[in-house]
Design a protein around this motif. Sequence first.
Motif, mmCIF file in Angstrom:
data_model
loop_
_atom_site.group_PDB
_atom_site.id
_atom_site.type_symbol
_atom_site.label_atom_id
_atom_site.label_comp_id
_atom_site.label_asym_id
_atom_site.label_seq_id
_atom_site.Cartn_x
_atom_site.Cartn_y
_atom_site.Cartn_z
ATOM 1 N N ASP A 1 1.025 -1.228 -0.068
ATOM 2 C CA ASP A 1 -0.163 0.007 0.031
ATOM 3 C C ASP A 1 0.930 1.412 0.009
ATOM 4 O O ASP A 1 0.390 2.420 0.589
ATOM 5 N N LYS A 2 2.205 1.264 -0.464
ATOM 6 C CA LYS A 2 3.020 2.200 -0.473
ATOM 7 C C LYS A 2 3.829 2.235 -1.561
ATOM 8 O O LYS A 2 4.239 1.285 -2.253
ATOM 9 N N ILE A 3 4.648 3.359 -2.006
ATOM 10 C CA ILE A 3 5.832 3.494 -2.738
ATOM 11 C C ILE A 3 6.962 3.643 -1.997
ATOM 12 O O ILE A 3 7.020 4.759 -1.204
ATOM 13 N N VAL A 4 7.818 2.830 -2.109
ATOM 14 C CA VAL A 4 9.043 2.969 -1.109
ATOM 15 C C VAL A 4 10.306 3.510 -2.104
ATOM 16 O O VAL A 4 10.310 3.144 -3.182
ATOM 17 N N ILE A 5 10.874 4.837 -1.890
ATOM 18 C CA ILE A 5 11.828 5.543 -2.402
ATOM 19 C C ILE A 5 13.169 5.098 -1.491
ATOM 20 O O ILE A 5 13.266 5.698 -0.500
ATOM 21 N N THR A 6 13.868 4.328 -2.112
ATOM 22 C CA THR A 6 15.306 4.237 -1.450
ATOM 23 C C THR A 6 16.540 4.839 -1.882
ATOM 24 O O THR A 6 16.866 4.982 -2.978
ATOM 25 N N PHE A 7 17.148 5.787 -0.844
ATOM 26 C CA PHE A 7 18.046 6.438 -0.968
ATOM 27 C C PHE A 7 19.505 5.690 -0.408
ATOM 28 O O PHE A 7 19.130 4.682 0.088
ATOM 29 N N GLY B 1 3.079 11.556 2.457
ATOM 30 C CA GLY B 1 4.114 10.630 2.526
ATOM 31 C C GLY B 1 4.949 10.872 3.729
ATOM 32 O O GLY B 1 4.784 11.919 4.642
ATOM 33 N N GLN B 2 5.941 10.215 4.178
ATOM 34 C CA GLN B 2 6.985 10.240 5.110
ATOM 35 C C GLN B 2 8.167 9.726 4.850
ATOM 36 O O GLN B 2 8.567 8.798 4.167
ATOM 37 N N GLY B 3 9.099 10.652 5.240
ATOM 38 C CA GLY B 3 10.419 10.418 4.965
ATOM 39 C C GLY B 3 11.112 9.541 6.005
ATOM 40 O O GLY B 3 10.800 9.337 7.188
ATOM 41 N N TYR C 1 13.659 10.042 7.874
ATOM 42 C CA TYR C 1 13.970 10.867 9.221
ATOM 43 C C TYR C 1 12.558 11.357 10.235
ATOM 44 O O TYR C 1 12.868 12.058 10.862
ATOM 45 N N GLY C 2 11.573 10.630 9.502
ATOM 46 C CA GLY C 2 10.268 10.888 10.343
ATOM 47 C C GLY C 2 9.729 12.504 9.727
ATOM 48 O O GLY C 2 8.557 12.801 10.150
ATOM 49 N N ARG C 3 10.183 13.025 8.648
ATOM 50 C CA ARG C 3 9.678 14.350 8.189
ATOM 51 C C ARG C 3 8.365 13.988 7.227
ATOM 52 O O ARG C 3 8.488 12.855 6.481
ATOM 53 N N LEU C 4 7.383 14.489 7.687
ATOM 54 C CA LEU C 4 6.034 14.377 6.561
ATOM 55 C C LEU C 4 6.155 15.326 5.139
ATOM 56 O O LEU C 4 6.685 16.414 5.427
ATOM 57 N N PHE C 5 5.435 15.000 4.450
ATOM 58 C CA PHE C 5 5.500 15.647 3.253
ATOM 59 C C PHE C 5 4.290 15.413 2.282
ATOM 60 O O PHE C 5 3.550 14.386 2.590
ATOM 61 N N ILE C 6 4.116 16.103 1.556
ATOM 62 C CA ILE C 6 2.990 16.057 0.699
ATOM 63 C C ILE C 6 3.777 16.034 -0.860
ATOM 64 O O ILE C 6 4.234 16.920 -1.217
ATOM 65 N N ALA C 7 3.257 14.910 -1.943
ATOM 66 C CA ALA C 7 3.767 14.966 -2.864
ATOM 67 C C ALA C 7 2.505 15.549 -4.165
ATOM 68 O O ALA C 7 1.426 14.799 -4.093
ATOM 69 N N THR C 8 2.794 16.283 -4.926
ATOM 70 C CA THR C 8 1.731 16.820 -5.658
ATOM 71 C C THR C 8 2.237 16.667 -7.220
ATOM 72 O O THR C 8 3.504 17.190 -7.524
ATOM 73 N N GLN C 9 1.356 16.194 -8.201
ATOM 74 C CA GLN C 9 2.187 16.204 -9.694
ATOM 75 C C GLN C 9 2.200 17.669 -10.171
ATOM 76 O O GLN C 9 1.218 18.437 -10.103
ATOM 77 N N VAL C 10 3.342 17.969 -10.731
ATOM 78 C CA VAL C 10 3.568 19.283 -11.268
ATOM 79 C C VAL C 10 2.748 19.305 -12.811
ATOM 80 O O VAL C 10 2.733 18.228 -13.653
ATOM 81 N N THR C 11 1.759 20.175 -12.831
ATOM 82 C CA THR C 11 0.840 20.406 -14.068
ATOM 83 C C THR C 11 1.578 20.751 -15.346
ATOM 84 O O THR C 11 1.492 20.233 -16.293
ATOM 85 N N GLU C 12 2.393 21.673 -15.070
ATOM 86 C CA GLU C 12 3.219 22.367 -16.222
ATOM 87 C C GLU C 12 4.548 23.057 -15.780
ATOM 88 O O GLU C 12 4.277 23.924 -14.866
ATOM 89 N N ALA C 13 5.585 22.824 -16.301
ATOM 90 C CA ALA C 13 6.665 23.427 -15.781
ATOM 91 C C ALA C 13 6.848 24.811 -16.748
ATOM 92 O O ALA C 13 6.463 24.621 -17.822
ATOM 93 N N ALA C 14 7.131 25.611 -16.023
ATOM 94 C CA ALA C 14 7.705 27.162 -16.506
ATOM 95 C C ALA C 14 8.683 26.979 -17.613
ATOM 96 O O ALA C 14 9.750 26.493 -17.045
ATOM 97 N N PRO C 15 8.654 27.508 -18.656
ATOM 98 C CA PRO C 15 9.578 27.334 -19.659
ATOM 99 C C PRO C 15 10.510 28.428 -19.292
ATOM 100 O O PRO C 15 10.536 29.488 -18.571
#
Length: 160
Positions: free
Chosen positions: A72-78, A96-98, A100-114
């Motif tokens: 039920d998760k995506i694991v990102i291994t550094f 999400g959670q890092g 080191y216990g840091r909490l975060f929100i991941a949002t998809q970037v809709t469009e990058a500025a040129p």
Amino acid sequence: PPSALDGLKPLAGGSTPAPGADQSPAGITALLTSKEWRFDGANWSETRVFRADGLMTIDNDARTAHWQIAGDKIVITFKDHKDVLFLPLDPKGTKGQGGYGRLFIATQVTEAAPAPGKTTSSQKPAPGAPPGSGAAYFGSTNAYGGSPSPTPTPMPGAPP
């Protein structure tokens, strides 16, 4: 019992994917790799790019990581820690959670500025505008309608 993630403020647009969103491993991979993702936590943020081969890079950073779907998760291994994105994956905001216990929100970037001086297919330079002149971004009309922007009057004593 409630976790520390429950304390994160509600996400705009909800915290569940749109009805009918494909949350199979193939659908999650397609959504994750289709665009960049912005990770925002307390006092930090970064843009991450996920590739279908399992590699993840961070914009403007030399660090890389490997990602995989695990239950039920995506694991990102550094090299020195793991970050976790909790499923279901929602482009409007996934908690999400890092390592080191840091909490975060991941949002998809809709469009990058040129970058300045560059145009995209939907952003063509104004006719006759030199490259990088700003007319590519702001157009060649003024704020009052379709008339061309006025040509500045030369200062007295300035060479023609």
